[in-house]
Motif scaffolding. Sequence first.
Motif, PDB file in Angstrom:
ATOM      1  N   ARG A   1      -3.187  -2.315  -8.907  1.00  0.00           N
ATOM      2  CA  ARG A   1      -3.545  -3.559  -9.574  1.00  0.00           C
ATOM      3  C   ARG A   1      -2.942  -4.721  -8.801  1.00  0.00           C
ATOM      4  N   ASN A   2      -3.414  -5.958  -9.060  1.00  0.00           N
ATOM      5  CA  ASN A   2      -2.968  -7.134  -8.302  1.00  0.00           C
ATOM      6  C   ASN A   2      -2.217  -8.130  -9.168  1.00  0.00           C
ATOM      7  N   ASP A   3      -1.764  -7.679 -10.373  1.00  0.00           N
ATOM      8  CA  ASP A   3      -1.103  -8.626 -11.267  1.00  0.00           C
ATOM      9  C   ASP A   3       0.188  -8.073 -11.838  1.00  0.00           C
ATOM     10  N   TYR A   4       1.042  -7.549 -10.954  1.00  0.00           N
ATOM     11  CA  TYR A   4       2.404  -7.211 -11.365  1.00  0.00           C
ATOM     12  C   TYR A   4       3.210  -8.499 -11.302  1.00  0.00           C
TER      13      TYR A   4
ATOM     14  N   MET B   1       0.843  -1.177   0.000  1.00  0.00           N
ATOM     15  CA  MET B   1       0.000   0.000   0.000  1.00  0.00           C
ATOM     16  C   MET B   1       0.884   1.233   0.000  1.00  0.00           C
ATOM     17  N   VAL B   2       0.599   2.145  -0.940  1.00  0.00           N
ATOM     18  CA  VAL B   2       1.414   3.354  -1.065  1.00  0.00           C
ATOM     19  C   VAL B   2       0.501   4.543  -1.253  1.00  0.00           C
TER      20      VAL B   2
ATOM     21  N   GLN C   1      10.086 -18.794 -16.394  1.00  0.00           N
ATOM     22  CA  GLN C   1       9.701 -18.943 -14.989  1.00  0.00           C
ATOM     23  C   GLN C   1       8.931 -17.696 -14.561  1.00  0.00           C
ATOM     24  N   GLN C   2       7.880 -17.914 -13.743  1.00  0.00           N
ATOM     25  CA  GLN C   2       7.001 -16.829 -13.325  1.00  0.00           C
ATOM     26  C   GLN C   2       7.097 -16.623 -11.827  1.00  0.00           C
ATOM     27  N   LYS C   3       7.228 -15.351 -11.403  1.00  0.00           N
ATOM     28  CA  LYS C   3       7.239 -14.984  -9.990  1.00  0.00           C
ATOM     29  C   LYS C   3       5.788 -14.826  -9.529  1.00  0.00           C
ATOM     30  N   GLN C   4       5.561 -14.950  -8.248  1.00  0.00           N
ATOM     31  CA  GLN C   4       4.228 -14.748  -7.701  1.00  0.00           C
ATOM     32  C   GLN C   4       3.760 -13.321  -7.990  1.00  0.00           C
ATOM     33  N   PRO C   5       2.476 -13.121  -8.356  1.00  0.00           N
ATOM     34  CA  PRO C   5       1.974 -11.762  -8.631  1.00  0.00           C
ATOM     35  C   PRO C   5       2.116 -10.866  -7.417  1.00  0.00           C
ATOM     36  N   ILE C   6       2.371  -9.590  -7.678  1.00  0.00           N
ATOM     37  CA  ILE C   6       2.499  -8.573  -6.634  1.00  0.00           C
ATOM     38  C   ILE C   6       1.305  -7.648  -6.750  1.00  0.00           C
ATOM     39  N   THR C   7       0.686  -7.342  -5.547  1.00  0.00           N
ATOM     40  CA  THR C   7      -0.463  -6.449  -5.508  1.00  0.00           C
ATOM     41  C   THR C   7      -0.018  -5.096  -4.988  1.00  0.00           C
TER      42      THR C   7
ATOM     43  N   MET D   1       4.770  -8.625 -16.962  1.00  0.00           N
ATOM     44  CA  MET D   1       3.502  -8.738 -17.666  1.00  0.00           C
ATOM     45  C   MET D   1       2.380  -8.856 -16.633  1.00  0.00           C
ATOM     46  N   ASP D   2       1.133  -8.832 -17.161  1.00  0.00           N
ATOM     47  CA  ASP D   2      -0.025  -9.012 -16.295  1.00  0.00           C
ATOM     48  C   ASP D   2      -0.588 -10.421 -16.457  1.00  0.00           C
ATOM     49  N   ASN D   3      -1.756 -10.660 -15.834  1.00  0.00           N
ATOM     50  CA  ASN D   3      -2.358 -11.995 -15.897  1.00  0.00           C
ATOM     51  C   ASN D   3      -2.749 -12.401 -17.316  1.00  0.00           C
ATOM     52  N   ASN D   4      -2.920 -11.411 -18.168  1.00  0.00           N
ATOM     53  CA  ASN D   4      -3.313 -11.694 -19.564  1.00  0.00           C
ATOM     54  C   ASN D   4      -2.111 -11.798 -20.495  1.00  0.00           C
ATOM     55  N   PHE D   5      -0.938 -11.927 -19.911  1.00  0.00           N
ATOM     56  CA  PHE D   5       0.312 -12.034 -20.675  1.00  0.00           C
ATOM     57  C   PHE D   5       0.523 -10.822 -21.589  1.00  0.00           C
ATOM     58  N   GLN D   6       0.092  -9.653 -21.124  1.00  0.00           N
ATOM     59  CA  GLN D   6       0.333  -8.411 -21.830  1.00  0.00           C
ATOM     60  C   GLN D   6       1.431  -7.649 -21.088  1.00  0.00           C
TER      61      GLN D   6
END
Length: 1293
Positions: free
Chosen positions: A208-211, A151-152, A224-230, A176-181
Amino acid sequence: MDRKRKWVLSSGALLVIFLGRMTTALEVPLDPKVLEGLPQPPTITHQSPKDFIIDPRENILIYCEAKGKPHPSFSWTRNGTHFDVEKDSKVLMKPSSGTLVIDISGEKAEAYEGIYQCTARNEHGTAVSNNIFIRQSRSPLWSKERKEAIMVQVGVSLVLQCRPPAGLPPPIIFWMDNNFQRLPQNTRVSQALNGDLYFSNVLLDDTRNDYICYARFPHTQTIQQKQPITVKVLDMDAINETVAALYNYTNNLFVDSPSGERRPSFMAPLGRSSTQMALRGGVLELECIAEGLPTPEVSWYKESGDLPSSRMSFHNFQKTLKIADVMEADAGDYRCTAKNSLGSAHHTIKVNVKAAPFWISAPRNLILAPKETGILTCRVSGDPKPQIAWSVNGVPIENSPKDTSRKVEDDTVILSDVQTGSSAVYQCNASNEFGYLLANAFVNVLAEAPRVLTPPNNVYQVITNNPAFLDCASFGSPIPTITWFKDSQTSILNRDPYVIHNNGTLEINVAQSLNSGKYTCIASNNLGTRENHVYLEVKEPTRILAQPEYMVVQRNRKAVFECKVKHDPTLIPTMNWLKDNGELPDDERFLVDTDSLTINEVTEEDEGTYTCVMNTTLDQDSASAMLTVVEEPDPPTDLELTDQRERSVQLTWIPGDEHNSPTQKFLVQYEDLLHQAGVWHNLTEEEGTKTTAHLDLSPYAYYSFRVLAVNHVGFSQPSQPSRQYRTNPAAPDVNPTDVHGVGTEHNNLVISWKELTGLQSNGPGLQYKVNWRQKDVEEDWLSETVANASKYVVSGTPTFVPYEVKVQAVNDYGNGPAPEAVVGYSGEDVPMSAPESVQVLVQNGTLAEVHWEPVLTSMVRGRLQGYKVSYWRERSLHQAEAQQEEQQVLLFSGNRTDGRLPGLKPYSLYTLNIRVVNGKGEGPPSPNHNFETPEGVPGPPSFLRIKNTDMDSLTLEWGPPQDNNGRLTGYTLKYQPVNSSNELGPVEEMMFPANETTVILADLKYSTRYKFYFNAKTIKGSGPTITEEAVTIMDEAFIQQPIVDVFKVRPIGPAFTNVNSSVVGEEGAVISWEYFGPDKNVYVEYIVENSKEDWTKEFVNGSSGSQTHLIKGLKPGTSYRVRLVVKDHSEATIHSTEELVITLPAMKSDQVDLATQGWFIGLMCAIALLILVLLIICFIKRNKGGKYPVKEKEDAHQDPEIQPMKDDDGTFGEYSDTEDHKPLKGSRTPSNGTVKRDDSDDSLVDYGEGGDGQFNEDGSFIGQYSGKKEKDTHEGNESSEAPSPVNAMNSFV
């Protein structure tokens, strides 16, 4: 080159002086014929890279290829110890190769990681490969971690860390985001070199919750994918302070940083300065990421110099500076500056440049002959300085057997006085902390006789003034010496313009045509000599003589570019045209000819630069020119009326496209819708640089305006009309013009004027007020007002008196300006009286003066035009009866009282009268007045004829002049001889009384041409002279022409007379003529009628007198045009006759070839037999001294025309019409003035069949007595010999 080696001992040290050959390695040629049987130590040709990362899913392939003679064998070490390939079933070495194939199926690739080195050896040495470090690629998984929401507050900076797992090689990072964009990045949000995502300041939209950070491993092609950052962005000003405090207390992830506007500060790297190291030849990446609000902009500069612009680039929105191919000069301090509206921040990065070892000069293979000396040099550089270690055949040189001929000095190995069998491979290893270099170089000791490798009889072609290189590649040990020779010369080519290079190539710096020829190169050493021949051809350069020129062409017209080229005739040229350095458009309007390019119907798209390129196999030349397409300008637009006043307005417009031709002027036109709708008039012009015009207007008009642009091409289309502009009515500004007062009858005055135009009327109700009064008489002006008229007639006026008249314009709004008076006259009447006191003063026989008293002005009754004098010849004073001739009239303008009468005839009676003339007509004539003209010189005699020409006399007849012009007093005759060269002799003169008309001239010279001059006389003198010519008859008793003292004169007049033609048979025509010119080059020319071919020309005899010529070989049934011409020495035509048309008869279609008829063949045989019998009889009689009857007949009948034979040449003294009788130019040949050969018109001489007198008129064979054979100049090789029975018989065979 000098290849001798000298050893010199000085101060106990051995100094070796190495010349030329010691620094030049002898290269082994690749020619298989040379390599066959040539011993050679091993050479590594292919190997795997030093750092070799393998894919664990594939077999391991470690390359090691080498060459040598004999072919080398291979072995391997692994981690410094011998690697026994045969003991490992998973490892296979390829046949005739050192390449390893390791099968890792069912095995772990880690088991084969390590450092490998290949060794290739044969009996002449050992070569080793680099140390090849084999490592397996790795792509480990991300470690599991729990990510809580971040939170910022709005406006603060933020860093999202990626921290990917370490891989081999390192992964490629992207977000990228959850939509691979891909997440959008900009100057505010960007990814750092380490993969972290930096926010200079956050916005509410960043929530957003999909960094998501992704890592891609290139070798295994895995991601390899890192856990999403919110991330949640809060606006602290919009929530309750208690809630904000609660957030601050309960959430330790809340970023504590300033959120308002602030100066920039650096997030990476931290602090005011940092240090970074780069390797030479690598890539330097410097990064500065700043935070602040507003978002700062980053800039770079180098404190100690300029940034390398050619190798430098900016990335990541100016946050990253990238420098490729790093050099030592790139070391220094680099400053990055972050700046926004509140201030700036600076960070300095100190860059140190180090270098792994790199080659300055790698050691090269040496081929030495026994007893020779050579050097191996291993020059490297690096930072820190590399250490150099030498090995021999893979063994450190300090551990190898001692060799007294070898000396090592740091980076140099000196080999001296080498021996057969001492071949080896040397290794140089240069290393520092950043890497190493390894090089193999063999020393091959050989003894080989020279071989020339350049193919024999090579032909080299070069363009004049260019360098020529003739190859002489050779091989041998010792290195062969190369010498060159040209053609058959014995001298060596070793001076200007020749240069012999170290590799044997002969260079001619500036080749000329004289350098063409055969060249011989000789390669020699102490084991033998070889030679080779090559050829050089020096060609002329290709040059463009006529270059294309810059063209300005109107649209839809034609453009032609010329490109005329000169090239060597032995080279095949190829012409190519380019447009703007590219191919011509594929358009049929573009026509390429041999030496030109034509563009039909050009358009604007055709503009550009056109280049003609002429190529040959050796050179090329090119020339360019621009094409500019012009056309009429586009019409102006946006017409606007401003500054509107009663009598003026300002017009503005916007110019249209000029189409490459500057606008020269603008033409403003107007239309008056009230008075002349649909008609446009020119109003004013403005310069092409202006866009406004001040327009002066007239009252009472409905104006519309339009503008046309004018350039060099022409007028544009008119612009759209402006809006209508109306002016108010007013009184007239001008009065009518061209006011005249002229009477048409003796009692009237017509007043006329030019009406005003509708635009000049200035208002409705236009009328004209006409005023008049008699001039110089005290009376009031009379006036009359008229409308729609251009004249008014005043009646009852006196005859031809002056009047003052004026006309004023009037309309409903007032009168025009006061008009000026014009003087006119009432009508004229014919004059009432004639001139008096007429007198004539005769000046001479052809001129007289006449005088008279003028008519009173009142009697003229009009405008005086002048005086008309009429005169005519009544008769000659020789004649008693009148023979009136046509009347002549002279008009003397103005108020004259005298005049001259030219062109009168002498000795004549004349009559004259005089009338006065005005604008209405002529007055009565004066009484007739007679006068006489005095005598003058007579005209030429009416004729002069020459008759009765004899050897020494002739008769002249003449007639009196047609115009005596007085009383004849006599005649004068002059004559003089003319010789064959047209030179005139002394003049004789005779006088005759007026009543004589003939005379006989005696004692003239025989066979001589005379010229006669004849005129008549009165008391006033001699009249014009007429001339004639005549020739006396030849005295046949003498041949020698008497000599006359003469001076030369060129004849004038026609050179040819009496030109005639006649047809002979179906294929011939005879042309006859008389020629009297001095030039001898006379030709008969003929051509088929209506043909365009050249005239056929045949030379004929150029002698004077009558001539004939037979034209043979003409086509039956064809018409020909024939003419005679005379040419000078330069073949220019001097004289030419009119053309004659000759038509030959057509060959009969039923004509039978007699030669194929049986009766004709039998008849010919009988005649031949008869002639043979006659020949036998004649032969018998001749041997008995008999004579032919024809000879007896000639003895009995002596023709006076035939002269005795000359003893000196055996020819006849026959009459010849020579050039002695040529007429003078411009003279006429009298009818009896031509001397003919005889009286017969049918003589064969006239037909040219015996032009040299071979037949007499009675048919006797004169030629057979002459004993001479002559050839007719027109008959070719046909014999002109007199006919004989033998010739007659031959004519039938």
